[in-house]
Design a protein around this motif. Structure first.
Motif: not given
Length: 290
Positions: A139, A142, A145-146
């Protein structure tokens, strides 16, 4: 969300076996997917000549802390902690030796603020050649990554994102002994994590490589790991046992005050605040093999 688990504690009494029984009825229809209470917002984080736009959680809610204690969901990697601010404030004295044109491995990257901060240094000539951001929490990766995508000027061949658990064997092709510098910011919330952290940092480094550890005392202890009188010295001793020696030890009051930029998310974590709570930044070097 395809399914909502609910819980309640309405108590009623039923007669039986000669005495009243108290029974818990679940009927309050409360959403048990508690990690939704962590609200991500886009923040601007700045220090000296570094400017980072970051999606993060400003602070954990009590429900997040309950989930963390129960092992259901860990939102700590979605926050920006004081150790990351200390790293950004110290870039002016660390960039050239530790990061410029180096291959960097960040351990426990969370939001990615450490590695992204390096890649966003104002002077492009002082940036790393490559940064691999790693965390054991998918999580958090993620979110990382954003956050990398928030900076669309970052060349995609200059960084990578990968799941990695400390203490596990490293891939010889991509990780083992292939980095100039390893980096970790504010990851020691459990003192038992020190051995696997140092093991992975050591295995990933080239000969004479550096491990930069930005640390704020918050370690939890257990019966196997009782409290220590001097946590900084304990960390240094653990590093020595793991094949490192202390190269530099920087505390906040040694940094120029001009490094702090006001009006950003880091404003509550001033250098004075960091000094007061005992924050420090270690630079360890991998012990040479003769």
């Amino acid at each position: 969300m395809s399914r909502i688990d609910t819980v309640a504690e309405n108590r009623i009494h039923k007669e039986g076996d000669g005495f009243d029984k108290e029974e818990i009825i679940d009927d309050w229809q409360l959403d048990m997917n508690f990690h939704v209470f962590s609200k991500h917002t886009l923040q601007t984080i700045s220090a000296q000549d570094t400017l980072v736009h970051l999606e993060c959680v400003e602070q954990l809610t009590p429900v997040d802390m309950m989930n963390l204690a129960n092992g259901e969901h860990d939102a700590t990697g979605h926050c920006v902690w004081t150790g990351a601010f200390l790293l950004l404030d110290a870039l002016g004295v660390l960039l050239e030796e530790c990061f410029t044109e180096k291959r960097i491995l960040e351990l426990g990257c969370g939001t990615g603020i450490g590695g992204i901060g390096l890649m966003c240094a104002h002077d492009k000539e002082r940036r790393p050649s490559y940064v691999l951001l790693t965390d054991a929490d998918p999580d958090a990766l993620q979110v990382c990554q954003r956050n990398c995508q928030q900076h669309n000027k970052l060349p995609k061949n200059k960084y990578g994102i990968q799941e990695l658990t400390w203490g596990e064997p490293l891939s010889p092709e991509t990780l083992s002994a292939s980095f100039d510098t390893t980096l970790a910011t504010d990851v020691l919330y459990d003192i038992a994590l020190l051995p696997p952290l140092f093991q992975t940092a050591h295995s990933a480094l080239k000969a004479n490589g550096l491990f930069v550890l930005s640390h704020v005392p918050r370690a939890c202890y257990s019966s196997q790991h009782p409290p220590v009188d001097d946590l900084d010295q304990y960390i240094i001793d653990q590093a020595t046992r793991s094949g490192f020696f202390l190269h530099r030890h920087i505390v906040p009051n040694q940094l120029p005050r001009a490094f702090r930029t006001e009006g950003s998310l880091n404003e509550p974590a001033s250098l004075s605040d960091m000094q007061e709570v005992g924050a420090s930044l270690f630079v360890f070097r991998k012990t040479p093999i003769f």
